[in-house]
Design a protein around this motif. Structure first.
Motif, PDB file in Angstrom:
ATOM      1  N   HIS A 161       0.711  -1.303  -0.292  1.00 61.40           N
ATOM      2  CA  HIS A 161      -0.088  -0.207   0.381  1.00 61.40           C
ATOM      3  C   HIS A 161       1.257   1.459   0.105  1.00 61.40           C
ATOM      4  O   HIS A 161       1.986   1.889   1.070  1.00 61.40           O
ATOM      5  CB  HIS A 161      -1.301  -0.006   1.250  1.00 61.40           C
ATOM      6  N   SER A 201      -6.221   1.702   4.353  1.00 59.32           N
ATOM      7  CA  SER A 201      -7.154   2.465   3.674  1.00 59.32           C
ATOM      8  C   SER A 201      -7.487   4.047   4.111  1.00 59.32           C
ATOM      9  O   SER A 201      -6.273   4.397   4.591  1.00 59.32           O
ATOM     10  CB  SER A 201      -8.480   1.765   3.716  1.00 59.32           C
ATOM     11  N   ASP A 202      -7.801   4.350   3.451  1.00 61.27           N
ATOM     12  CA  ASP A 202      -8.307   6.329   3.517  1.00 61.27           C
ATOM     13  C   ASP A 202      -8.470   6.689   4.868  1.00 61.27           C
ATOM     14  O   ASP A 202      -8.261   5.987   5.768  1.00 61.27           O
ATOM     15  CB  ASP A 202      -9.148   6.807   2.933  1.00 61.27           C
ATOM     16  N   ASN A 229      -5.129   9.458   1.169  1.00 57.24           N
ATOM     17  CA  ASN A 229      -5.258   8.516   0.634  1.00 57.24           C
ATOM     18  C   ASN A 229      -4.913   7.947   0.684  1.00 57.24           C
ATOM     19  O   ASN A 229      -3.399   7.782  -0.038  1.00 57.24           O
ATOM     20  CB  ASN A 229      -5.999   9.196  -0.587  1.00 57.24           C
ATOM     21  N   ARG A 231      -3.957   3.566  -1.173  1.00 57.79           N
ATOM     22  CA  ARG A 231      -4.139   2.652  -2.074  1.00 57.79           C
ATOM     23  C   ARG A 231      -3.272   1.541  -2.891  1.00 57.79           C
ATOM     24  O   ARG A 231      -2.445   1.763  -1.928  1.00 57.79           O
ATOM     25  CB  ARG A 231      -4.180   3.751  -3.770  1.00 57.79           C
ATOM     26  N   GLU A 232      -3.637   0.089  -2.978  1.00 57.42           N
ATOM     27  CA  GLU A 232      -3.114  -0.959  -2.468  1.00 57.42           C
ATOM     28  C   GLU A 232      -2.196  -0.790  -4.508  1.00 57.42           C
ATOM     29  O   GLU A 232      -2.924  -0.903  -5.692  1.00 57.42           O
ATOM     30  CB  GLU A 232      -3.664  -2.018  -2.732  1.00 57.42           C
ATOM     31  N   ASN A 267      -1.074   1.240  -8.705  1.00 56.55           N
ATOM     32  CA  ASN A 267      -2.287   1.449  -7.908  1.00 56.55           C
ATOM     33  C   ASN A 267      -2.655   0.609  -9.475  1.00 56.55           C
ATOM     34  O   ASN A 267      -3.194   0.724 -10.763  1.00 56.55           O
ATOM     35  CB  ASN A 267      -3.299   2.739  -7.718  1.00 56.55           C
TER      36      ASN A 267
END
Length: 332
Positions: A161, A201-202, A229, A231-232, A267
């Protein structure tokens, strides 16, 4: 007859007498004790007291850094009744010490203290002050605005992440209020740490600043809102044409390899939308290593939302082709 037996029999006769006689004995003892007590209180004595003191000053713009003294040790003399009232029977009014400029006055000497105490004592006489000096630690109260930053390197993220947006801190500054010696030494910014592990997560959460406060330091506001934010990211790769740069036009120089593989993290959903030509790999002739005729490849343009892993190969060789006329002459 033993002396102990005589004493025992005497006490036995005393307590076995009539109750009326015993009451008379008790009253006599009580009366004698009372007479002695009141007679003793009428005499003059000297004693040492821990006398309460109170500082009077304008508290609006100053801070007490270290707790002010509450008592002073003195030796006084006076009648027994007066001393009893000062120590046991009733609370006494504290000695009041006026501080006209508390932030500048750092101590009160024994001489000054003696004059203040002697002027306010009543019923007893001050012999001397035992306490040598009263130290005062009061400073002017000031404020400073300090910017707040987040240590992004210490943020704990789940494997794979990434943070994909700037870290927002609201408000981005806080006010510190306290003594001059502390506030004056503050830096223009402070670093906060996100107290959460394995974020995937965010993120949006308040971080308290109460740990930065103390008895003499205030922070306003007491918390800030931190958000970003997440993202993976997954591994991707693309085959990219190598672009020659600064190669001579008058010499037949060629790259032996014309393509390179670019590996990167991105992402997954955004990676599928990347257009062709998003990456460029450059071989700059100005960076030629003449010892082995190689040029280290470097990345030109690439999307800002990716993390580059590597370029394969890392370098390419160049070859020097002979012109056609030279080849014909060599054949002859």
């Amino acid at each position: 007859m033993k002396r102990s037996e005589v004493l025992f029999r005497g006490l036995k006769r005393l307590f076995s007498t009539e109750r009326g006689k015993w009451r008379v004995v008790a009253l006599c003892v009580l009366g004698a004790t009372t007479f002695w007590f009141f007679n003793a209180l009428n005499k003059q004595y000297a004693t040492r007291l821990n006398y309460p003191i109170e500082f009077l000053y304008d508290e609006q713009d100053v801070v007490v850094v270290n707790e002010l003294p509450k008592k002073v040790s003195i030796v006084v003399s006076g009648g027994g009744w007066s001393l009893l009232r000062k120590t046991v029977l009733v609370s006494v009014n504290p000695i009041q010490i006026l501080l006209e400029n508390p932030a500048s006055q750092k101590y009160i000497t024994k001489a000054s203290l003696s004059a203040i105490i002697a002027d306010q004592l009543n019923e007893v006489r001050l012999n001397y002050v035992v306490t040598d000096t009263l130290f005062i630690d009061i400073e002017r109260r000031i404020s400073k605005k300090v910017r707040v930053h987040i240590d992004s390197t210490s943020i704990s993220l789940t494997d794979g992440h990434r943070i994909v947006t700037p870290i927002q801190v609201t408000p981005d500054s806080v006010n510190f209020t306290g003594p001059t010696s502390f506030i004056g030494g503050l830096a223009d910014s402070i670093i906060l740490f996100v107290p959460v592990n394995q974020i995937n997560s965010d993120f949006s959460q308040s971080i308290a600043l109460t740990n930065l406060e103390s008895r003499i330091v205030e922070v306003e506001p007491e918390q800030v809102q931190v958000g970003f934010n997440v993202r993976e990211f997954s591994r991707h790769s693309r085959i990219v044409n190598i672009r020659p740069l600064n190669f001579p036009l008058n010499r037949p120089v060629q790259l032996r390899d014309t393509v390179a593989k670019v590996s990167y993290l991105m992402n997954r959903s955004e990676a599928e939308k990347l257009p062709s030509g998003s990456f460029t790999v450059v071989a700059d002739y100005a960076e030629l290593n003449r010892a082995d005729s190689t040029i280290v490849l470097r990345l030109g343009n690439y999307p800002p939302q990716v993390d580059i892993l590597r370029i394969e190969p890392e370098s390419v060789k160049v070859r020097y082709d002979q012109p056609a006329t030279t080849r014909q002459q060599n054949r002859r």
